[in-house]
Design a protein around this motif. Structure first.
Motif, PDB file in Angstrom:
ATOM      1  N   GLU A  77      -2.274   2.690  -4.845  1.00 23.10           N
ATOM      2  CA  GLU A  77      -3.734   2.143  -4.802  1.00 23.10           C
ATOM      3  C   GLU A  77      -3.945   0.657  -4.754  1.00 23.10           C
ATOM      4  O   GLU A  77      -3.064  -0.192  -5.362  1.00 23.10           O
ATOM      5  CB  GLU A  77      -4.516   2.688  -6.195  1.00 23.10           C
ATOM      6  CG  GLU A  77      -4.456   4.183  -6.288  1.00 23.10           C
ATOM      7  CD  GLU A  77      -5.871   4.496  -5.472  1.00 23.10           C
ATOM      8  OE1 GLU A  77      -6.629   3.660  -4.953  1.00 23.10           O
ATOM      9  OE2 GLU A  77      -5.918   5.680  -5.500  1.00 23.10           O
ATOM     10  N   GLY A  78      -4.980   0.097  -4.065  1.00 21.16           N
ATOM     11  CA  GLY A  78      -5.264  -1.457  -4.061  1.00 21.16           C
ATOM     12  C   GLY A  78      -5.506  -1.905  -5.580  1.00 21.16           C
ATOM     13  O   GLY A  78      -6.190  -0.971  -6.255  1.00 21.16           O
TER      14      GLY A  78
ATOM     15  N   PRO B 191      -4.805   3.887  -0.302  1.00 25.05           N
ATOM     16  CA  PRO B 191      -3.502   3.975  -0.203  1.00 25.05           C
ATOM     17  C   PRO B 191      -2.791   4.444   1.144  1.00 25.05           C
ATOM     18  O   PRO B 191      -3.354   4.977   1.872  1.00 25.05           O
ATOM     19  CB  PRO B 191      -3.325   5.113  -1.332  1.00 25.05           C
ATOM     20  CG  PRO B 191      -4.417   5.170  -1.877  1.00 25.05           C
ATOM     21  CD  PRO B 191      -5.587   4.811  -1.109  1.00 25.05           C
ATOM     22  N   GLY B 192      -1.617   3.765   1.261  1.00 20.78           N
ATOM     23  CA  GLY B 192      -0.889   3.978   2.525  1.00 20.78           C
ATOM     24  C   GLY B 192      -0.443   5.256   2.963  1.00 20.78           C
ATOM     25  O   GLY B 192      -0.459   6.165   1.986  1.00 20.78           O
TER      26      GLY B 192
ATOM     27  N   ARG C 243       0.592  -2.721   7.118  1.00 16.20           N
ATOM     28  CA  ARG C 243       0.356  -1.372   7.186  1.00 16.20           C
ATOM     29  C   ARG C 243      -0.747  -1.199   8.500  1.00 16.20           C
ATOM     30  O   ARG C 243      -1.004  -2.057   9.103  1.00 16.20           O
ATOM     31  CB  ARG C 243      -0.858  -1.168   6.029  1.00 16.20           C
ATOM     32  CG  ARG C 243      -2.117  -2.025   6.273  1.00 16.20           C
ATOM     33  CD  ARG C 243      -3.027  -1.726   4.988  1.00 16.20           C
ATOM     34  NE  ARG C 243      -3.301  -0.509   4.667  1.00 16.20           N
ATOM     35  CZ  ARG C 243      -3.908   0.170   3.453  1.00 16.20           C
ATOM     36  NH1 ARG C 243      -4.006  -0.629   2.594  1.00 16.20           N
ATOM     37  NH2 ARG C 243      -4.183   1.384   3.741  1.00 16.20           N
TER      38      ARG C 243
ATOM     39  N   LYS D 168      -7.313   0.645   5.150  1.00 15.95           N
ATOM     40  CA  LYS D 168      -7.526   0.545   3.521  1.00 15.95           C
ATOM     41  C   LYS D 168      -7.069   1.949   2.812  1.00 15.95           C
ATOM     42  O   LYS D 168      -6.541   2.874   3.412  1.00 15.95           O
ATOM     43  CB  LYS D 168      -8.871   0.167   3.218  1.00 15.95           C
ATOM     44  CG  LYS D 168     -10.100   1.197   3.882  1.00 15.95           C
ATOM     45  CD  LYS D 168     -11.168   0.676   3.511  1.00 15.95           C
ATOM     46  CE  LYS D 168     -12.224   1.572   4.065  1.00 15.95           C
ATOM     47  NZ  LYS D 168     -13.677   1.408   3.902  1.00 15.95           N
TER      48      LYS D 168
ATOM     49  N   GLU E 289      -7.001  -6.334   0.059  1.00 15.51           N
ATOM     50  CA  GLU E 289      -6.503  -4.710   0.273  1.00 15.51           C
ATOM     51  C   GLU E 289      -5.025  -5.132   0.408  1.00 15.51           C
ATOM     52  O   GLU E 289      -4.496  -5.989   1.224  1.00 15.51           O
ATOM     53  CB  GLU E 289      -6.971  -4.031   1.591  1.00 15.51           C
ATOM     54  CG  GLU E 289      -6.779  -2.615   1.563  1.00 15.51           C
ATOM     55  CD  GLU E 289      -7.707  -1.840   0.972  1.00 15.51           C
ATOM     56  OE1 GLU E 289      -6.793  -1.153   0.147  1.00 15.51           O
ATOM     57  OE2 GLU E 289      -8.830  -2.161   0.640  1.00 15.51           O
ATOM     58  N   ASN E 290      -4.275  -4.200  -0.229  1.00 12.41           N
ATOM     59  CA  ASN E 290      -2.820  -4.417  -0.050  1.00 12.41           C
ATOM     60  C   ASN E 290      -2.516  -4.190   1.153  1.00 12.41           C
ATOM     61  O   ASN E 290      -2.707  -3.153   1.852  1.00 12.41           O
ATOM     62  CB  ASN E 290      -2.185  -3.385  -1.000  1.00 12.41           C
ATOM     63  CG  ASN E 290      -2.536  -3.274  -2.548  1.00 12.41           C
ATOM     64  OD1 ASN E 290      -3.518  -4.165  -2.834  1.00 12.41           O
ATOM     65  ND2 ASN E 290      -1.846  -2.616  -3.433  1.00 12.41           N
TER      66      ASN E 290
ATOM     67  N   CYS F  44       0.824  -1.194  -0.209  1.00 12.69           N
ATOM     68  CA  CYS F  44       0.001  -0.212   0.173  1.00 12.69           C
ATOM     69  C   CYS F  44       0.840   1.050  -0.028  1.00 12.69           C
ATOM     70  O   CYS F  44       0.400   2.383  -0.287  1.00 12.69           O
ATOM     71  CB  CYS F  44      -0.882   0.141   1.082  1.00 12.69           C
ATOM     72  SG  CYS F  44      -0.064   0.343   2.849  1.00 12.69           S
TER      73      CYS F  44
END
Ligand code: AHM
Ligand code: MG
Length: 337
Positions: A102-103, A148-149, A142, A146, A111-112, A88
């Motif tokens: 983005e996932g 982007p990180g 992470r 959820k 989810e990444n 992420c």
């Protein structure tokens, strides 16, 4: 010919089976990193040919610009990580700030999940002299749920690392990694293009005999550190002194040699660089995780590296890493300051 071998992928899948709730993302991520490193290894082997086949900055026969090797390594890794569906956010020594990702799939179950910090080509000043260089990576889960990180996902303390590793592009290409259950070494067999298990559960030898530091900086070091270096050079059979001095100038290569032979690597603070030179997130943290898994120790001279709270991505830290007794002795001398 040995017919009983374990590939890197087999090993990580077997490790993952310890966790019934595992989704396979970590194995896929490690596998993506290993693939990138195989590609980088191939290019490192060809680096000497650049002088013959074209200088960096030139346009090659396919009409592409010939990239510098550190830029190339960064491009390969960042592309692979951004497109793999497991990450992420990522940061790299070559990038100013982190890259949010983005996932890849929209449902929440995929989810990444991970954050990666990497030094795509460590020791790059050694490239032109054909001296070992490497790639280092650190993996966290992470913290946000959820999307982007964020910086919060990136700036985690080293003890939170889920996995870490490095690759040395040397006389052969080796990959060392840990996912918290020992440190394991794999050697790239270029004929089949696979990393094969060569040293499971590495333990740093009890008998230490090497110190590695850039002694050209001696005059800038603190009194305590100077005394420690002098101590290492004194003759005392019982404590196996004097130690041998070995310094490649590529952190990965120096660390790997000491891991196998026993020794301490230091990049201390000095009067000009108050925090030393090396970076916490993608150099000190991952190697510290591996050192501890191999029965060694790592410190910034005062506290355990893995407990240093990060405040920025490219934060520097003094580093003392290797045999536990050596690192404790270094800390003891540094207390004199
Ligand atoms: P790099 O990531 O730009 O290659 O720099 C880090 C390198 C380490 O590999 C090595 O331990 C250190 O810098 C060497 O520094 P020095 O030349 O000051 O001894
Ligand atoms: Mg580096």
């Amino acid at each position: 010919m040995n017919t009983k071998f374990t590939t890197f992928y087999r090993h990580i899948i077997d490790e993952e089976r310890r966790f019934p709730e595992a989704t396979g993302q970590l194995s896929n991520l490690l596998s993506d990193i290993a693939l990138s490193c195989k590609v980088i290894s191939q290019e490192v082997n060809r680096a000497g040919l650049i002088d013959i086949l074209g200088f960096t900055g030139e346009i090659n026969i396919q009409g592409e610009e010939v990239k510098k090797l550190d830029v190339y390594a960064n491009d390969i890794l960042t592309y692979t990580l951004q497109t793999g569906g497991n990450v992420c956010a990522l940061s790299s020594e070559e990038e100013d700030t982190f890259i949010p990702v983005e996932g890849k799939y929209s449902d929440k179950f995929s989810e990444n999940k991970y954050v990666v910090h990497c030094d795509p080509l460590d020791g790059s000043s050694n490239i032109d002299a054909n001296i070992s260089i490497g790639t280092i990576f650190s993996i966290f889960k992470r913290e946000t749920e959820k999307g982007p990180g964020t910086m919060k996902d990136c700036l985690q303390v080293g003890v939170n690392q889920i996995a870490a590793g490095y690759v040395v592009y040397g006389s052969s290409t080796v990959l060392v990694y840990t996912a918290g259950d020992g440190a394991h070494c794999f050697t790239l067999d270029p004929t089949v293009g696979e990393f094969l298990l060569s040293n499971e559960n590495i333990k740093i030898p009890k008998e230490s005999k090497i110190y590695s530091a850039n002694e050209g900086n001696y005059s800038k070091w603190s009194k305590g550190l100077q005394n420690y270096i002098r101590y290492l050079k004194e003759v005392d059979n019982e404590t196996r002194r004097p130690y041998s001095s070995r310094y490649v100038g590529s952190l990965v290569a120096d660390f790997h040699r000491n891991l196998l032979y026993g020794g301490i690597f230091m990049y201390p603070a000095d009067s000009k660089n108050k925090n030393g030179k090396l970076r916490l997130m993608y150099e000190a943290n991952p190697l510290s995780f591996i050192a501890e898994q191999a029965g060694g120790k790592s410190s910034n001279g005062k506290i355990r590296i893995l407990e240093v709270e990060p405040t920025e991505l490219h934060q520097r830290t003094p580093l003392f890493i290797g045999n536990t007794e050596d690192v404790l002795m270094a800390e003891k001398f540094l207390k004199e300051d």
